[in-house]
Design an enzyme around this catalytic site. Sequence first.
Site, PDB file in Angstrom:
ATOM      1  N   PHE A  96      22.452  49.141  41.797  1.00  0.00           N
ATOM      2  CA  PHE A  96      22.462  47.825  41.157  1.00  0.00           C
ATOM      3  C   PHE A  96      21.573  46.776  41.826  1.00  0.00           C
ATOM      4  CE2 PHE A  96      26.564  48.327  43.470  1.00  0.00           C
ATOM      5  CZ  PHE A  96      26.360  47.412  44.495  1.00  0.00           C
ATOM      6  N   GLU A 152      26.720  51.796  44.187  1.00  0.00           N
ATOM      7  CA  GLU A 152      28.107  52.191  44.454  1.00  0.00           C
ATOM      8  C   GLU A 152      28.189  53.706  44.311  1.00  0.00           C
ATOM      9  OE1 GLU A 152      30.334  49.920  45.362  1.00  0.00           O
ATOM     10  OE2 GLU A 152      32.327  50.663  44.837  1.00  0.00           O
ATOM     11  N   LYS A 170      32.172  47.627  37.245  1.00  0.00           N
ATOM     12  CA  LYS A 170      32.574  47.560  38.663  1.00  0.00           C
ATOM     13  C   LYS A 170      33.205  48.911  38.962  1.00  0.00           C
ATOM     14  CE  LYS A 170      35.088  44.824  42.084  1.00  0.00           C
ATOM     15  NZ  LYS A 170      35.257  45.946  42.981  1.00  0.00           N
ATOM     16  N   LYS A 191      33.605  39.164  40.225  1.00  0.00           N
ATOM     17  CA  LYS A 191      34.286  40.382  39.781  1.00  0.00           C
ATOM     18  C   LYS A 191      35.429  40.030  38.839  1.00  0.00           C
ATOM     19  CE  LYS A 191      36.538  40.332  44.225  1.00  0.00           C
ATOM     20  NZ  LYS A 191      36.549  40.788  45.578  1.00  0.00           N
ATOM     21  N   GLU A 242      27.883  44.373  34.758  1.00  0.00           N
ATOM     22  CA  GLU A 242      27.800  45.790  35.140  1.00  0.00           C
ATOM     23  C   GLU A 242      29.205  46.338  35.294  1.00  0.00           C
ATOM     24  OE1 GLU A 242      25.790  45.525  38.846  1.00  0.00           O
ATOM     25  OE2 GLU A 242      23.828  45.267  37.955  1.00  0.00           O
ATOM     26  N   ARG A 255      30.387  51.124  48.503  1.00  0.00           N
ATOM     27  CA  ARG A 255      29.054  50.543  48.464  1.00  0.00           C
ATOM     28  C   ARG A 255      28.147  51.294  49.427  1.00  0.00           C
ATOM     29  NH1 ARG A 255      28.698  44.200  48.014  1.00  0.00           N
ATOM     30  NH2 ARG A 255      26.477  43.883  47.819  1.00  0.00           N
ATOM     31  N   ARG A 283      29.128  48.899  53.468  1.00  0.00           N
ATOM     32  CA  ARG A 283      29.113  47.436  53.488  1.00  0.00           C
ATOM     33  C   ARG A 283      29.601  46.899  54.823  1.00  0.00           C
ATOM     34  NH1 ARG A 283      33.375  44.612  49.644  1.00  0.00           N
ATOM     35  NH2 ARG A 283      33.853  43.250  51.356  1.00  0.00           N
TER      36      ARG A 283
HETATM   37  P1  AMP Z   1      35.824  43.918  46.243  1.00  0.00           P
HETATM   38  O1  AMP Z   1      35.776  45.148  47.108  1.00  0.00           O
HETATM   39  O2  AMP Z   1      37.005  43.911  45.327  1.00  0.00           O
HETATM   40  O3  AMP Z   1      35.658  42.654  47.051  1.00  0.00           O
HETATM   41  O4  AMP Z   1      34.547  43.968  45.264  1.00  0.00           O
HETATM   42  C1  AMP Z   1      33.212  44.059  45.715  1.00  0.00           C
HETATM   43  C2  AMP Z   1      32.762  45.499  45.789  1.00  0.00           C
HETATM   44  O5  AMP Z   1      32.641  46.055  44.485  1.00  0.00           O
HETATM   45  C3  AMP Z   1      31.372  45.693  46.354  1.00  0.00           C
HETATM   46  O6  AMP Z   1      31.351  45.669  47.751  1.00  0.00           O
HETATM   47  C4  AMP Z   1      30.967  47.045  45.805  1.00  0.00           C
HETATM   48  O7  AMP Z   1      31.360  48.065  46.720  1.00  0.00           O
HETATM   49  C5  AMP Z   1      31.813  47.212  44.554  1.00  0.00           C
HETATM   50  N1  AMP Z   1      31.036  47.348  43.307  1.00  0.00           N
HETATM   51  C6  AMP Z   1      31.312  48.229  42.327  1.00  0.00           C
HETATM   52  N2  AMP Z   1      30.451  48.118  41.315  1.00  0.00           N
HETATM   53  C7  AMP Z   1      29.565  47.143  41.638  1.00  0.00           C
HETATM   54  C8  AMP Z   1      28.437  46.559  40.982  1.00  0.00           C
HETATM   55  N3  AMP Z   1      28.037  46.954  39.769  1.00  0.00           N
HETATM   56  N4  AMP Z   1      27.789  45.560  41.642  1.00  0.00           N
HETATM   57  C9  AMP Z   1      28.188  45.133  42.861  1.00  0.00           C
HETATM   58  N5  AMP Z   1      29.247  45.651  43.521  1.00  0.00           N
HETATM   59  C10 AMP Z   1      29.938  46.643  42.925  1.00  0.00           C
END
Ligand code: AMP
Length: 568
Positions: free
Chosen positions: A350, A309, A259, A432, A257, A264, A279
């Site tokens: 998602f 998101e 990102k 990610k 998907e 969130r 979150r």
């Molecule tokens: P990070 O903040 O770098 O730890 O990455 C995780 C965050 O990516 C999640 O908490 C979401 O807010 C965001 N995110 C963006 N797109 C998606 C997606 N398609 N699926 C899950 N999380 C996503």
Amino acid sequence: MEYSILADIYEKLENVSSKLAKADIIAKFLKSVQSNELSKIVLLLQGRVFPSYSEYELGIATQMMIKAISKSSGLSSEKVDGIFKKTGDLGLTAERCVAGRSQTILLKKKLSSDHVFENLQKLVTMTGEGSQDRKLGLISELIISAQPKEARYIVRTILGELRVGAAEGIIRDAIVSAFLIDEKTAKEDKGKAVEAVENAWGLTNDYGSVAEMAKEMGIKGLQRVGIQFGKPMQVMLGLAAEKIEDVVKEFGEVIAEYKYDGMRVIIEKKGNRLWLFTRRQEDITKQFPDIVELARKCLKAEECIVEGEALGIDAKTGHPLPFQILGQRVHRKYDIEKMAKEIPVQVNLFDAMYIHGKTLFNAPLTERRKELEKILNPIIGKFQMAKSIITSDTEKLEQFYQEALKGRQEGLMLKVPDSVYTFGRHVGAMYKIKGVMENLDLVIISATWGEGVRSKWLTSYELACRDPDTGKFLSCGNMSTGLSEEEYASMTKILKKIIVSEKRKTISVKPKIVLEVAYQEIQKSPNYESGFGLRFPRFVRIREDKGPNDADTIERVTSLYKSQGKIG
Ligand code: AMP
């Protein structure tokens, strides 16, 4: 329970460093706690008087605490401040001041943990005119009734600096061994007990009530904990992967998907009522009436909990906006409707955790997504499924990744199709993939005043990663570039509010503010507690959506260090 018993436990916990030993101390202690006190005691063990999702913060500043210690010990503020400068810890300062006084005052009544708990909760209800004086009175009263050691921990709890290392994982393990297993329990059943505690915690977000349920009802009771509308849940967290092919090699077909670089949002719908949570379990329902409206229109289920998101969209160009701009809406109290018009959102869904009376946590992701699609009446560009493909073809995934970057998104999330939804932990269910050298999210632990024209600002920040085992923050670099003058000024304002102690030109601050930091390289370095130092760290942004417990861990720093090809 007498507060002195709790103070002894705090001291024991402070004196051991291993995770196992801490869990063991807490488990034995919890067994001795009466059911009706468990919930409060578990919160106090974590240095809290409200569950983590609560919007309440005690918010007592250093200066007010110095005044309270002075008032309750009879020493002048200057004297208290002098001791604080030497110890660097207001808990120890209070202990010393109280010890100096105890020959003259004989305490009539023993302090109970209930009394401490209730009084600390009262602090947040004191608002408006004269509230500072009332808070001062209440804190002084508590310190006056305390023995020296008790004063140490009361003060630290009020300041949010208990730091005895009762991290969430340790509390979980302690609850399991106190109430659900013994030496004879088979390994498989131990796993089930851990799962049951995690499940109940994920849904309630409160280890206090989880401990109470574990004691009263055992595993079966915990397994029965259901969805609680209006209360935030823990969300599933992802892991970082270096390369698309690493994930494909391990799992074969993946759901990829976009990102999105947004926020969130967990949407809970029960009939006509809707709630939105971040979150970090903050309730943002009031701040985003536009998302509430869209969800009401587009989610056909009578009851559901879904996740996506939210992205700020440039009203003129239709392009996604950087997160900071949407972030302006998160804590807004006024002009909410105006902001909603200025910064419109797009929600990309998602996941679905609950639909029509059915919990979906244990269903595979493919099924959860199918169920989500069934109840969704999308409005394209506003409220829709996250853009995705399902494949094991790395070339296609690479193309999709480039497309995401071109669309000004952060990268891709690669998800394992048959994975279940696991609360709050970084499990191997989603990965990610971001830009080349992944930025780190680190916590500021101290800051130093600048020189010359910059002397009015704090311009250098000591950054730290998190040790999830101990809850400590380990330094890994000093950053002073990448900020504009306005950003230095606003960072100074933010940090001044959370000063813990001062030494010459450097102030230590509460580990609260998370920054996204770019850097050129990670090097081994004995100068920092983590053993690693960042080369040329550069400020990217404040991660308003993350708290200190969401900051990157020492494991993450180690693995990024290794991925540079220097295994050491
Ligand atoms: P990070 O903040 O770098 O730890 O990455 C995780 C965050 O990516 C999640 O908490 C979401 O807010 C965001 N995110 C963006 N797109 C998606 C997606 N398609 N699926 C899950 N999380 C996503």
